[in-house]
Every structure is written in C-alpha cells, then in structure tokens.
Scaffold this motif. Structure first.
Motif, PDB file in Angstrom:
ATOM      1  N   GLY A  76       0.837  -1.252   0.036  1.00 27.06           N
ATOM      2  CA  GLY A  76       0.028  -0.071   0.011  1.00 27.06           C
ATOM      3  C   GLY A  76       0.873   1.317   0.232  1.00 27.06           C
ATOM      4  O   GLY A  76       2.006   1.217  -0.464  1.00 27.06           O
ATOM      5  N   TRP A  77       0.190   2.595   0.579  1.00 29.16           N
ATOM      6  CA  TRP A  77       0.913   3.603   0.590  1.00 29.16           C
ATOM      7  C   TRP A  77       0.584   4.451   1.697  1.00 29.16           C
ATOM      8  O   TRP A  77      -0.466   4.106   2.479  1.00 29.16           O
ATOM      9  N   ILE A  90       4.625   1.472   0.780  1.00 19.92           N
ATOM     10  CA  ILE A  90       5.050   0.788   1.765  1.00 19.92           C
ATOM     11  C   ILE A  90       4.740  -1.030   1.785  1.00 19.92           C
ATOM     12  O   ILE A  90       3.664  -1.382   0.806  1.00 19.92           O
ATOM     13  N   ALA A  91       5.517  -1.543   2.690  1.00 23.40           N
ATOM     14  CA  ALA A  91       5.447  -3.185   2.703  1.00 23.40           C
ATOM     15  C   ALA A  91       5.217  -3.474   4.105  1.00 23.40           C
ATOM     16  O   ALA A  91       6.060  -2.826   4.902  1.00 23.40           O
ATOM     17  N   GLY A  92       4.389  -4.400   4.613  1.00 24.03           N
ATOM     18  CA  GLY A  92       4.420  -4.825   5.914  1.00 24.03           C
ATOM     19  C   GLY A  92       3.956  -6.157   6.224  1.00 24.03           C
ATOM     20  O   GLY A  92       3.673  -6.850   5.273  1.00 24.03           O
ATOM     21  N   THR A 100       3.251  -4.459  11.351  1.00 24.87           N
ATOM     22  CA  THR A 100       4.614  -3.506  11.232  1.00 24.87           C
ATOM     23  C   THR A 100       4.484  -3.035   9.566  1.00 24.87           C
ATOM     24  O   THR A 100       4.465  -3.987   8.751  1.00 24.87           O
ATOM     25  N   LEU A 101       4.636  -1.807   9.399  1.00 21.18           N
ATOM     26  CA  LEU A 101       4.882  -1.347   7.938  1.00 21.18           C
ATOM     27  C   LEU A 101       6.267  -0.545   7.768  1.00 21.18           C
ATOM     28  O   LEU A 101       6.922   0.053   8.883  1.00 21.18           O
ATOM     29  N   PHE A 139      15.524   0.245   6.567  1.00 14.57           N
ATOM     30  CA  PHE A 139      14.425   0.965   6.110  1.00 14.57           C
ATOM     31  C   PHE A 139      14.737   2.244   6.194  1.00 14.57           C
ATOM     32  O   PHE A 139      15.662   2.760   6.990  1.00 14.57           O
ATOM     33  N   VAL A 140      13.858   3.057   5.348  1.00 14.66           N
ATOM     34  CA  VAL A 140      13.971   4.562   5.559  1.00 14.66           C
ATOM     35  C   VAL A 140      13.112   4.997   6.890  1.00 14.66           C
ATOM     36  O   VAL A 140      13.532   5.734   7.729  1.00 14.66           O
ATOM     37  N   GLU A 141      11.791   4.296   6.769  1.00 16.31           N
ATOM     38  CA  GLU A 141      10.773   4.641   8.128  1.00 16.31           C
ATOM     39  C   GLU A 141      10.394   3.222   8.422  1.00 16.31           C
ATOM     40  O   GLU A 141      10.134   2.491   7.419  1.00 16.31           O
ATOM     41  N   LYS A 142       9.769   3.049   9.667  1.00 15.16           N
ATOM     42  CA  LYS A 142       9.064   1.908  10.060  1.00 15.16           C
ATOM     43  C   LYS A 142       8.073   2.469  10.922  1.00 15.16           C
ATOM     44  O   LYS A 142       8.156   3.206  11.841  1.00 15.16           O
TER      45      LYS A 142
END
Length: 325
Positions: A76-77, A90-92, A100-101, A139-142
């Motif tokens: 998703g995003w 995003i992936a999660g 968790t994303l 990751f860049v963001e979590k």
C-alpha cells in the motif's frame, strides 16, 4: 340458474380466501446467507506528541503466510498531510495483534517481505520466520501498531486500543490512531432474513463463530413457528487459524440451529451439532435420509449417538445409542 351461479361465486371466493389464509408462513419469509472477504483498509492517524502531523494509510492484503490463515503481508502507501502530497509505497506484515509497516528505498527488501522470501523451514520454525519480518533493517521509516487492552499509557500514542510508533532508526515518535482495530483482512458472513415485511441481518462473526474463508456456511432450511424463525446452517471449516501442528490441516463439520425472534430479529438460541471434528475427535456417517428427515451416526471418544434432523420443523435431536464398539 341464478341461485346455482350465485352459489358457484360464493364457493369460489370461499375457496380463494381459504387458500390465502392457509398459505404457509414460510411464503412470507426468506433466508439467505452472504459471505465475503474485505482485503483493504484506509485509515487516518497523526504522528508526533505536541506538533502532530496527519497521515493517511491505504493498505491491502498482499500474500497469505504459509502457516496461519489470518497472517499476511501488506502492500500500500502512506501520505503525509493530505491530498496533493506525495504518496510513499509501504510493505508490511500483519500477525495477530501486531502490524509492522516499512518504507524502503530498496525494492528487493520490499519484495522479500511482500512474498515471504525469508521463509526457510530448514533453518527456522514458522513463528521465528514471522519475527524476522517484524524486525527487518535498512528501512527509511518503520511504523508499528499493536493492539492493547485496557487503558493506553499517556507516554505513547493514544488510540482506542491501538498503540502506534514511528521511527527512522534514530528518533521515535508516537502514532495516534483513531480507530479500535487495524484488521485489513475481514471475513463477513451475514445471515439475511425477510419476515413479515421486516428485514433482519445477523453477523455470524459477531456470534463468536470462527470464520476463515467465504463459503464455509450454507442454509440447509428454515421454518416459521409462532413468533420465531428456525434456521439450520451447515458448516465446513478449518479446525483452527494456525495451519501447522496438531489439527492444522483438520476440519470441523456440523449443523448450527438458530432460534430467532421473528418480531425483532434477535437470536434467542444458538446450538452447535458437531458431525466431524479433528479438535474433539468426532466422526460421523450418514444414516437414513429422505426429503423430510436426515439421520447421522455420530461417534466420539465416549459414545455413539444418532442425530435426527427434521427438515420440515427444523428440529435437531440427539438419540442415545450406547458406547462405541
């Protein structure tokens, strides 16, 4: 002739009124079942403590895990602030009470998560592999979201049962979630009853019945008795959500009998008649059956019994037989 014709007219109307009044109550009643899955979720939240930034998430079920029927990867995003702003892919992963994303710059990392490429049963057990996906690096963001019960602490993001946290690997900020759950995959099994001009809807999931896939239930029949509607459903479903271990590939089969108030649609009684169960070690075979009745020979660890199903009155009754041979 006039008298004869008048008698014929009177007789005709008398017969017509009799047929109208005699028409069975079931002619005014219909019962159907609709089952489906919802596989996406859009929700809003905010990141930060004092200066909070609004954020929108759009999530979709990507792939089901190999060992649990309700654990899956998520694609998703997310979008900061609002419409017109850029959307970040995003992936999660969603497992039980934890979502968790990740925002990755590396498509290979996203692919690893989305398609469960860490899965290796020679090195890890199933739960160990799931933990690896929740604790990926680079990751860049979590963003993590955890279901909580009771009061949510003031040091974390406050939502109705959801505690969220954002991090870039250095700084951590709370995420405020404005909903009580984050279930992306939702199973729906809705019993729809039309009776005496009124429509009633009964959510089988709300009755605490386990539902894993659409098509697990079917309407076997229904009958109107006084102010009540009797409905019998059959079911055939997996024994449990966790697909590994004892009864992981097992099945549960049986009949559900619902007694429903025809005036307001309330469920007065719910009875479960097991015909086959891996969890309870129950087996059965068909006995005598015709258009009006069905009989099953049901055996568990203690005894063998007959289950009699009257398809006209929607009655289900056990008949004791004795200990199994």
């Amino acid at each position: 002739m006039g008298i004869v014709n008048r008698q014929k007219v009177v007789s005709f109307w008398a017969v017509l009124m009799f047929l109208i009044n005699w028409a069975p109550a079931n002619a005014q009643t219909t019962v159907t079942l609709e089952e489906s899955d919802t596989r996406n979720l859009i929700f809003t939240a905010s990141i930060g403590k004092k200066a909070m930034m609004p954020v929108t998430f759009c999530l979709n079920v990507n792939e089901m895990s190999s060992g649990h029927r309700d654990w899956y990867s998520v694609s998703g995003w997310f979008q900061l602030k609002g419409d017109g702003e850029p959307r970040f892919s995003i992936a999660g992963i969603k497992t039980s009470e934890l979502l968790t994303l990740y925002y990755f710059n590396n498509e290979a990392l996203a692919d690893t998560l989305l398609n469960f490429r860490y899965d290796d049963y020679e090195k890890y057990n199933f739960r160990e592999m799931m933990v690896r996906y929740h604790y990926m690096t680079d990751f860049v963001e979590k963003m993590t979201f955890k279901d909580v019960y009771g009061e949510v602490g003031t040091d974390s993001a406050n939502g109705r049962g959801i505690r969220g946290e954002w991090t870039d690997g250095k700084m951590r900020l709370p995420i405020n979630v404005y909903r009580s759950d984050l279930e992306i995959l939702q199973h729906h099994s809705l019993l729809k009853i039309h009776h005496n001009g009124s429509d009633f809807y009964i959510d089988l999931y709300a009755l605490n019945l386990p539902i894993f896939y659409p098509g697990e239930h079917a309407v076997e029949g229904y009958a109107v008795v006084g102010d009540t509607v009797r409905v019998v459903l059959s079911y055939q479903r997996a024994s449990k959500a966790y697909a590994l271990g004892a009864c992981g590939a097992g099945e549960e089969e049986g009949l559900l009998r619902l007694l429903i108030d025809g005036r307001n649609g309330h469920v007065l009684k719910l009875e479960d008649y097991h015909l086959f169960s891996c969890l309870k070690s129950i087996t059965s075979k068909e006995g005598y059956q015709d258009e009006k009745q069905e009989r099953y020979i049901v055996t568990d660890a203690e005894s063998t019994r007959f289950l009699n199903f009257n398809k006209e009155t929607m009655e289900l009754e056990w008949e004791e037989r004795g200990t199994p041979d």
